[in-house]
Design a protein around this motif. Sequence first.
Motif, PDB file in Angstrom:
ATOM      1  N   ARG A 130      -9.921  24.149 -80.624  1.00 54.79           N
ATOM      2  CA  ARG A 130     -10.924  24.251 -81.672  1.00 54.79           C
ATOM      3  C   ARG A 130     -10.647  25.533 -82.296  1.00 54.79           C
ATOM      4  O   ARG A 130      -9.976  26.565 -81.685  1.00 54.79           O
ATOM      5  CB  ARG A 130     -12.117  24.132 -80.972  1.00 54.79           C
ATOM      6  CG  ARG A 130     -12.620  25.222 -80.076  1.00 54.79           C
ATOM      7  CD  ARG A 130     -13.673  24.950 -79.379  1.00 54.79           C
ATOM      8  NE  ARG A 130     -14.075  26.007 -78.169  1.00 54.79           N
ATOM      9  CZ  ARG A 130     -15.220  25.651 -77.356  1.00 54.79           C
ATOM     10  NH1 ARG A 130     -16.286  24.619 -77.632  1.00 54.79           N
ATOM     11  NH2 ARG A 130     -15.352  26.731 -76.426  1.00 54.79           N
ATOM     12  N   GLN A 131     -11.326  25.938 -83.444  1.00 55.46           N
ATOM     13  CA  GLN A 131     -11.190  27.214 -84.156  1.00 55.46           C
ATOM     14  C   GLN A 131     -12.565  27.474 -84.993  1.00 55.46           C
ATOM     15  O   GLN A 131     -12.728  26.567 -85.654  1.00 55.46           O
ATOM     16  CB  GLN A 131      -9.939  27.149 -84.954  1.00 55.46           C
ATOM     17  CG  GLN A 131      -9.699  28.648 -85.554  1.00 55.46           C
ATOM     18  CD  GLN A 131      -8.306  28.636 -86.142  1.00 55.46           C
ATOM     19  OE1 GLN A 131      -7.556  27.662 -86.696  1.00 55.46           O
ATOM     20  NE2 GLN A 131      -7.738  29.951 -86.516  1.00 55.46           N
ATOM     21  N   ALA A 132     -13.329  28.398 -84.538  1.00 56.48           N
ATOM     22  CA  ALA A 132     -14.387  28.615 -85.234  1.00 56.48           C
ATOM     23  C   ALA A 132     -13.853  29.937 -86.402  1.00 56.48           C
ATOM     24  O   ALA A 132     -13.023  30.391 -86.208  1.00 56.48           O
ATOM     25  CB  ALA A 132     -15.238  29.460 -84.432  1.00 56.48           C
ATOM     26  N   PRO A 133     -14.738  30.111 -87.515  1.00 56.13           N
ATOM     27  CA  PRO A 133     -14.560  30.966 -88.461  1.00 56.13           C
ATOM     28  C   PRO A 133     -14.249  32.375 -87.789  1.00 56.13           C
ATOM     29  O   PRO A 133     -14.906  32.925 -87.151  1.00 56.13           O
ATOM     30  CB  PRO A 133     -15.816  30.916 -89.206  1.00 56.13           C
ATOM     31  CG  PRO A 133     -16.166  29.398 -89.109  1.00 56.13           C
ATOM     32  CD  PRO A 133     -16.000  29.261 -87.835  1.00 56.13           C
ATOM     33  N   GLY A 134     -13.251  32.940 -88.306  1.00 54.18           N
ATOM     34  CA  GLY A 134     -12.806  34.221 -88.072  1.00 54.18           C
ATOM     35  C   GLY A 134     -12.392  34.392 -86.517  1.00 54.18           C
ATOM     36  O   GLY A 134     -12.050  35.526 -86.166  1.00 54.18           O
ATOM     37  N   LYS A 135     -12.206  33.270 -85.859  1.00 52.79           N
ATOM     38  CA  LYS A 135     -11.656  33.258 -84.348  1.00 52.79           C
ATOM     39  C   LYS A 135     -10.360  32.747 -84.520  1.00 52.79           C
ATOM     40  O   LYS A 135      -9.899  31.755 -85.191  1.00 52.79           O
ATOM     41  CB  LYS A 135     -12.721  32.602 -83.461  1.00 52.79           C
ATOM     42  CG  LYS A 135     -13.978  33.334 -83.274  1.00 52.79           C
ATOM     43  CD  LYS A 135     -14.697  33.022 -82.217  1.00 52.79           C
ATOM     44  CE  LYS A 135     -16.114  33.848 -82.268  1.00 52.79           C
ATOM     45  NZ  LYS A 135     -16.938  33.301 -81.075  1.00 52.79           N
ATOM     46  N   GLU A 136      -9.538  32.929 -83.313  1.00 55.53           N
ATOM     47  CA  GLU A 136      -8.487  32.504 -83.263  1.00 55.53           C
ATOM     48  C   GLU A 136      -8.361  30.880 -82.713  1.00 55.53           C
ATOM     49  O   GLU A 136      -9.349  30.603 -82.019  1.00 55.53           O
ATOM     50  CB  GLU A 136      -7.338  33.063 -81.930  1.00 55.53           C
ATOM     51  CG  GLU A 136      -6.980  34.448 -82.468  1.00 55.53           C
ATOM     52  CD  GLU A 136      -6.035  35.090 -81.669  1.00 55.53           C
ATOM     53  OE1 GLU A 136      -5.567  36.142 -82.028  1.00 55.53           O
ATOM     54  OE2 GLU A 136      -5.777  34.740 -80.674  1.00 55.53           O
ATOM     55  N   ARG A 137      -7.395  30.096 -82.791  1.00 57.97           N
ATOM     56  CA  ARG A 137      -7.398  28.699 -82.264  1.00 57.97           C
ATOM     57  C   ARG A 137      -7.592  28.805 -80.731  1.00 57.97           C
ATOM     58  O   ARG A 137      -6.542  29.521 -80.099  1.00 57.97           O
ATOM     59  CB  ARG A 137      -6.161  27.922 -82.660  1.00 57.97           C
ATOM     60  CG  ARG A 137      -6.353  26.617 -82.347  1.00 57.97           C
ATOM     61  CD  ARG A 137      -5.497  25.730 -83.297  1.00 57.97           C
ATOM     62  NE  ARG A 137      -5.751  26.091 -84.754  1.00 57.97           N
ATOM     63  CZ  ARG A 137      -5.246  25.158 -85.671  1.00 57.97           C
ATOM     64  NH1 ARG A 137      -4.370  24.219 -85.463  1.00 57.97           N
ATOM     65  NH2 ARG A 137      -5.279  25.203 -87.031  1.00 57.97           N
TER      66      ARG A 137
END
Length: 131
Positions: A38-45
């Motif tokens: 999963r990948q949230a906005p502004g974060k690493e996968r």
Amino acid sequence: QVQLVESGGGSVQAGGSLRLSCVGSGNMYSRSFMGWFRQAPGKEREGVAAISFGGGATFYADSVKGRFTVSRDNDKSALYLQMNSLKPEDTALYFCASDKMSRMAAIQRLGVIDPGLFEYWGQGTQVTVSS
């Protein structure tokens, strides 16, 4: 080559459940090591769960352990992620991924599901959890 298509994302309230699916094409599916990310906005996968070729071995990120369950049905070329007790911090674009090599030993050694261990990726399905 394996092509992967995710589905099942959506919007739920905190505490709810969703079941993600990933269907793979190609006759190599049953010999593919699979994972969910999963990948949230502004974060690493972030690696969420991984499962061995036959489904007998699994690995989970600490953040989802006890709430998420990964499974696969090789006859249907399908991978699943059952997500229960969802939290707002689970909000992200969720991807399935595969690799021809078994990556479980490496994952267990690293203690994390490294995206770099996987060759093939789906396009993702969005999961949004509201408080």
